[in-house]
Each structure stands twice: as structure tokens, then as C-alpha cells.
Design an enzyme around this catalytic site. Structure first.
Site, short mmCIF file in Angstrom:
data_model
loop_
_atom_site.label_atom_id
_atom_site.label_comp_id
_atom_site.label_asym_id
_atom_site.label_seq_id
_atom_site.Cartn_x
_atom_site.Cartn_y
_atom_site.Cartn_z
N ARG A 76 0.83 -1.19 0.00
CA ARG A 76 0.00 0.00 0.00
C ARG A 76 0.87 1.25 0.00
NH1 ARG A 76 -1.72 0.72 4.41
NH2 ARG A 76 -1.21 -1.18 5.52
N TYR A 204 -1.80 -3.32 -6.69
CA TYR A 204 -1.58 -3.98 -5.40
C TYR A 204 -2.88 -4.09 -4.59
CZ TYR A 204 -0.45 -5.03 -0.68
OH TYR A 204 -0.47 -5.63 0.56
N LYS A 213 -9.68 -2.16 1.90
CA LYS A 213 -9.33 -1.02 2.75
C LYS A 213 -10.17 0.20 2.38
CE LYS A 213 -6.24 -3.47 4.68
NZ LYS A 213 -6.49 -3.98 6.02
N HIS A 233 -10.41 -2.29 11.84
CA HIS A 233 -9.35 -3.15 11.31
C HIS A 233 -9.14 -4.29 12.30
CE1 HIS A 233 -4.96 -3.25 9.57
NE2 HIS A 233 -5.76 -4.06 8.90
N SER A 255 -1.19 -3.79 10.16
CA SER A 255 -0.94 -4.75 9.08
C SER A 255 0.32 -5.57 9.38
CB SER A 255 -0.73 -3.99 7.77
OG SER A 255 -1.78 -3.07 7.60
N CYS A 257 0.90 -7.86 11.58
CA CYS A 257 1.24 -8.07 13.00
C CYS A 257 0.52 -9.29 13.56
CB CYS A 257 0.88 -6.84 13.83
SG CYS A 257 1.97 -5.45 13.55
N ASP A 282 -9.41 -9.65 9.23
CA ASP A 282 -8.90 -8.30 8.94
C ASP A 282 -9.88 -7.17 9.26
OD1 ASP A 282 -6.69 -6.75 7.94
OD2 ASP A 282 -7.83 -6.37 6.11
N ARG A 374 1.80 -12.28 -0.67
CA ARG A 374 0.46 -12.55 -0.12
C ARG A 374 -0.15 -13.81 -0.70
NH1 ARG A 374 -1.89 -8.54 3.49
NH2 ARG A 374 -0.32 -6.90 3.62
C1 OXD Z 1 -3.20 -4.62 5.22
C2 OXD Z 1 -3.93 -5.76 4.62
O1 OXD Z 1 -2.26 -4.08 4.60
O2 OXD Z 1 -4.83 -6.30 5.29
O3 OXD Z 1 -3.56 -4.24 6.34
O4 OXD Z 1 -3.65 -6.12 3.48
MN MN Z 2 -5.25 -5.28 7.15
#
Ligand code: OXD
Ligand code: MN
Length: 590
Positions: A76, A204, A213, A233, A255, A257, A282, A374
Site C-alpha cells: 500500500r 496492489y 481497505k 481493522h 498490518s 502483525c 482483517d 500474499r
Molecule cells: C493490510 C492488509 O495491509 O490487510 O492491512 O492487506
Molecule cells: Mn489489514
């Protein structure tokens, strides 16, 4: 004039909007997606033909494909993400802002004619369970077949969305185009007042899958502010104790974590009878139920998870989830057509192509998989998937967690005194940055509620909205701060994490039931070391003691950074947050 194919809906508002964007972007073809299986096969073949997808070994990984993104388009780009509200103050210091007219004008020029020679795909999608009054419809147009195939996994796509919409005008208009993937011409713009998103120049996930998001957090957070609910989130997980009782927990973490790991946690062998039910990894949409509790749905249908670090020792459920029908992005590929990443079970390969498609030298000092590589996969693939995910009313939440990556200062877990103090714990969240966004990695930055990059309006107003939930919900969840990432002086993690985090969840559930031994400290209620140990936990007593200790001097030194950050919100900073900061300072003085 473009050629039109696929299932054109009867909704006149949708037709009119798509006609307008097609006139601007001038694609050769317009294809209306229906979400069918047959369509998935056709579009997958088209993606293979244009090089967007590389088929993987179909015996070992049925239905799995690899995508390699442009080298400058792997995370991002928060610096290129804007909230274009009418009034700059409404976007707040937490967002980049551009005047709506200026931004529409700038992006129109990039979109103009950008789809010549390409197909414009129209993707109707539903966020949230079928038949839920809380679900929302979006219509995304895109010139990327990779985006279509990802959206197909991440949302409930096609007819189901159009059926929910009926002849209403109430849908988010999501325009996405790759244009020339030039970072100088990349913008991700949100227009909350128009329920509209325009994103150009990136393929992306977080920039291009606009359901995620952009809609489910930035636009939805603003809708929630207006209509009395929260878009967060947060993962959603059900934790079943040996007596069969299930408590649902939401958890906000920045993100990369460990939200996906926590949502799919595998209980350690020593904690017999405990089970995990995965609902979301998420995003949560949270409302007040008639019973005064908060109820959460996961608006998404898939997982867009970070691959590196996923192995059977760390997260067996995630590892198993990605063995079929998965799109991998920017992982390494071995010569037998299977995938690999750092932290994968298999040994370091000598025959791999790295994420860029170049032969990889294990001694070369560069990773095989991109650190933000990912997997995109249906949540139903997960062995711990819970069918409560389909429930229109969602699940009732017992506890909310705020977690982040912090080497020092923040104990393993502590509980807030009440809702207002819990909101303050969220508002003071800070974390070491990760590869999920471009920029330096490992730098501590304030990330309130893990929403800094995702709150679609002024964060001062957002905190006020959080505080106001206490008045609406007679029985709100208990709020906790967690930190799995404390290290000792030599850099070793103090807590084993992963499955063992269930011990922390067990204490949290005990606290929700008014049990669980705790010690009152200036920062909140901290567990007694004995609440976490036992049952075969193999860590030194001194480590446990450190994990739950409160470094008062460190906390006193932290107060200034909190107040400096809060000061940037000026008169939008709620009195309740100021009050909590002052009370913390007083408690630390005492
Ligand atoms: C982020 C995702 O970047 O969930 O938080 O992809
Ligand atoms: Mn996320």
C-alpha cells in the site's frame, strides 16, 4: 463504442454510472461479471494468457496460481492515498487531503482513454452476509483481470450483490484502473460525500481491491460515524473453552502483525478441549444489538494474508488453507511449480525463482519471497472456518483487543478500567512499521486502533464516536491491550506467541466472566504471572515476570509522545481522551 458482454443488470443507476466511466476510460470491451464458476474458469484462462497469472503445479496445489506484480507495486502506498472530503478538517491530520474537484480533475486526465485496447470488467460485490441489513453493495470497474479474480475470492461477487441492491442507488462506486502503473501517476482517492472511490496506477491488493481497505474501512468508517456503528481493522475469532462455551473476540492489530495467525490459532497440545472458530482476519463491522451488546460481522469473504512466516509450526491452519484454490502474489516458485517463502516448512530451495521471477541465490542476501508477498484464498478453505460467518446479525463480542509490535514497554496483556479507558488504550496504540506499506520498516509510529491508514475521517471525531458507543451499548465488550512481541536485551522474543497466545485469550475470557487473577497498576489490570503459566508452558519464570511487569519510568517517558500526538488533533480531540491522559499521568506520579 465498446463491445458489451456478460450479464447486464437491470438497475438503471448502475448502468448509467458504468456508461459514464466507460466513456471516460474508452475500453475496447465491457464485461459484466456474474460470479459463476464457469466465469471463473474463463477469466482464469484469460489471466494466464495475458501473463497476469502463472499456473502452479496442479497436482500439488490444485486451483493455485502465481501473480508477479510490477516491481514498484508491492505494498500500500499511504503517501498516495487521499480522503477528498469537502472540508479538509473533516479528513483530519491522519489523512492526506485533496479538494474533491481538483482530485476528480487530476484523476480524470489519467483515466481518460487509459483502457483503450483493454477490457473493462464490472464487478458487483456484496460486503457482509446475504440477507443482512448491515451488508453493503459496491460496484467496482477495473481493467485488471487479476483484480477481478481476487475480488471474486475476497467478496461475495456477482448476482448475489445485484439481488441485494435491487433497483436502489445505494452502492459504492469503485473505479479502478492500472493506467501505466506509473508511481508518479498513482492515486487512491476516497470521496465519502459521494460514496465513491477512484484508484489509478496500482494493481496492489490494498490499493486495487477496492472492497477491502477503501470501502470496508475508509468509506465504511465514515458511514458508521453517521449511522452509529463501527468499521474496524479487526479480526473476529470464537474461542471455545473445554465446557463448550464460545466467546467471540475482536482484535485490532496493524498490518502484518499477526491478525491472520490469531484468527486461525491452533491450540497447543497442552490446552486440551479448547477450540478456535475463525470468522474474519482483517475487518469487522460492529453494531449495537437489541441486547446492549456489540455484534460483529466480517464483511469480507476471503483472506489476503501475508505469506512469509506461515508454516505448520507457526500457523498450521493458514498453511493448510493455502493448499488449494489460492492466488499467490510475489512468492518464490520452485522448479516443480510449487511455491516457497521465508518461514515455509520446506528447506531453503536451490532451484527457486524469486518473487521477481529471477533465479534466486540463497546466499545472495535477498529474500526469495517479497516480505509483503500474499495469498488470496476463500475463508471457507480454512480448517477452523466457522459458519457463524454467514449469520446476518453477526456474533456477540465479549472482548476487544488492541495489539501491536513493540519490543519494550508494553506488557503481554492488560485490561482497561472501563470503556473510556479502553478507547484511550486504542487511541495510544503504536507499533513498529512492517512491509505492508511502503516506507521504513521497524520504526515505532502511532497507529490508533490500527486504523491510522484506514480511518476515512478526522480521527478526533472517530475517537469521540468510539466514546459515544458506551452510551448506546449497555453491555459493551471489555477492552484489552496485548503485545506478543516483547524482547529481552539480546533481542530474543520473551513470549512464544502463536498457539500459546491462547493462554492470554483464556485469561481475557476469565476477566470477561469477572474471574481471572489480576493486579491493578497505573496502566490497567495486569495478569498475575501464575494466570499464564502452568499446563506445560515452557518459559523461564523471569521471562514471565518481565512480560507482565510495568516499567513506570518508561511509561512516564512515554506520556509526552502521547500528548504531542494528541495535540495534532487540536479542538477535535475529545475531552474523554484528554481526561484519560491526565489520569494516567496522575496514576504514574502516585
Ligand atoms: C493490510 C492488509 O495491509 O490487510 O492491512 O492487506
Ligand atoms: Mn489489514
Amino acid at each position: 463504442m465498446s463491445n458489451i458482454s456478460g450479464t447486464v443488470p437491470t438497475n438503471g443507476f448502475v448502468q448509467k454510472w458504468v456508461k459514464e466511466v466507460a466513456a471516460m476510460c474508452q475500453p475496447d470491451d465491457v464485461y459484466w461479471c456474474d460470479g459463476s464458476e464457469d466465469e471463473r474458469e474463463r477469466l482464469t484462462q484469460a489471466a494466464v494468457q495475458c501473463g497476469d497469472l502463472i499456473p502452479l503445479n496442479q497436482q500439488a496445489l490444485p486451483g493455485c496460481y502465481l501473480h508477479r506484480s510490477a516491481l514498484n507495486d508491492v505494498a500500500r502506498t499511504e503517501n498516495l492515498t487521499f480522503v477528498c472530503s469537502e472540508d479538509k478538517e473533516d479528513a483530519g491530520p491522519n489523512n492526506n487531503w485533496m479538494a474533491p474537484a481538483e482530485s476528480y480533475d487530476k484523476l480524470s486526465k489519467i483515466f481518460a482513454g487509459s483502457m483503450r485496447g483493454r477490457t473493462l470488467y464490472v464487478i458487483p460485490f456484496l460486503m457482509g452476509p446475504q440477507g443482512s441489513p448491515f451488508s453493503k453493495v459496491g460496484i467496482q470497474v477495473t481493467d485488471s483481470v487479476y483484480v477481478v479474480l481476487n475480488m471474486r475470492i475476497m467478496t461475495r461477487m456477482g448476482k448475489i450483490a445485484l439481488d441485494h441492491l435491487g433497483d436502489s442507488d445505494d452502492f459504492t462506486r469503485c473505479l479502478h484502473g492500472k493506467a501505466d502503473l506509473d508511481i508518479e501517476r498513482r492515486f487512491i482517492c476516497h470521496y465519502p460525500q459521494d460514496n465513491t472511490i477512484w484508484s489509478v496506477g496500482s494493481g496492489y491488493g490494498g490499493n486495487a481491491l477496492l472492497a477491502k481497505k477503501c470501502l470496508a474501512l475508509r468509506i465504511a468508517s465514515k458511514l458508521g460515524h453517521k449511522d452509529g456503528w463501527l468499521a474496524e481493522h479487526m479480526l473476529i475469532v470464537g474461542v471455545e473453552s473445554p465446557d463448550g462455551e464460545i466467546h467471540y473476540i475482536c482484535g485490532a492489530f496493524p498490518s502484518a502483525c499477526g491478525k491472520t495467525n490469531l484468527a486461525m490459532l491452533v491450540p497447543p497440545a497442552t490446552m486440551k478441549g479448547w477450540k478456535i472458530h475463525t470468522i474474519g482476519d482483517d475487518i469487522s463491522w460492529i453494531r449495537v444489538g437489541a441486547d446492549g451488546r456489540l455484534w460483529a460481522i466480517n464483511p469480507e469473504a476471503g483472506v489476503f494474508g501475508v505469506a512469509p512466516g506461515t508454516g505448520s509450526n507457526t500457523n498450521l491452519n493458514a498453511y493448510r488453507t493455502v493448499t488449494k484454490d489460492t492466488i499467490f502474489t510475489n512468492v518464490a516458485m520452485r522448479s516443480d511449480g510449487t511455491v516457497w517463502w521465508e518461514g515455509h516448512d520446506d528447506p531453503v530451495p536451490s532451484d527457486a525463482l524469486d518473487w521477481r521471477g529471477e533465479p534466486w541465490d540463497p546466499e545472495g542476501g535477498t529474500p526469495a519471497a517479497h516480505p509483503n508477498s500474499r495469498f488470496t484464498v476463500s475463508i471457507k478453505n480454512c480448517p477452523s472456518y466457522s459458519s457463524e460467518w454467514e449469520k446476518p446479525q453477526g456474533v456477540p463480542i465479549s472482548a476487544m483487543l488492541f495489539g501491536a509490535r513493540r519490543q519494550k514497554l508494553i506488557p503481554l496483556v492488560y485490561q482497561s478500567f472501563d470503556w473510556q479507558h479502553g478507547t484511550f488504550l486504542g487511541a495510544t496504540l503504536a507499533s513498529e512499521t512492517t512491509a505492508a506499506a511502503t516506507g521504513a520498516v521497524g520504526v515505532v509510529r502511532r497507529d490508533p486502533m490500527a486504523m491510522l491508514p484506514f480511518c476515512g475521517y478526522n480521527m478526533g471525531d472517530y475517537w469521540q464516536h468510539w466514546l459515544s458507543m458506551a452510551k448506546r451499548a449497555a453491555n459493551p465488550p471489555k477492552i484489552f491491550r496485548v503485545n506478543w512481541f516483547q524482547r529481552n536485551e539480546r533481542g530474543r522474543f520473551l513470549w512464544p506467541g502463536f498457539g500459546e497466545n491462547l493462554r492470554v485469550l483464556r485469561w481475557i475470557i476469565e476477566r470477561c466472566k469477572s474471574g481471572g487473577a489480576a493486579q491493578e497498576t497505573p496502566i490497567g489490570y495486569v495478569p498475575k504471572a501464575s494466570s499464564l503459566s502452568g499446563d506445560g508452558l515452557n518459559i523461564a519464570q523471569s521471562d514471565i515476570d518481565q512480560l507482565v511487569s510495568v516499567d513506570r519510568e518508561g511509561w512516564r517517558n512515554n506520556l509526552k509522545s502521547q500528548s504531542d500526538f494528541f495535540a495534532t488533533f487540536g479542538d477535535r480531540l475529545p475531552a474523554g481522551i484528554k481526561e484519560e491522559h491526565k489520569s494516567l499521568a496522575n496514576r504514574l506520579k502516585a
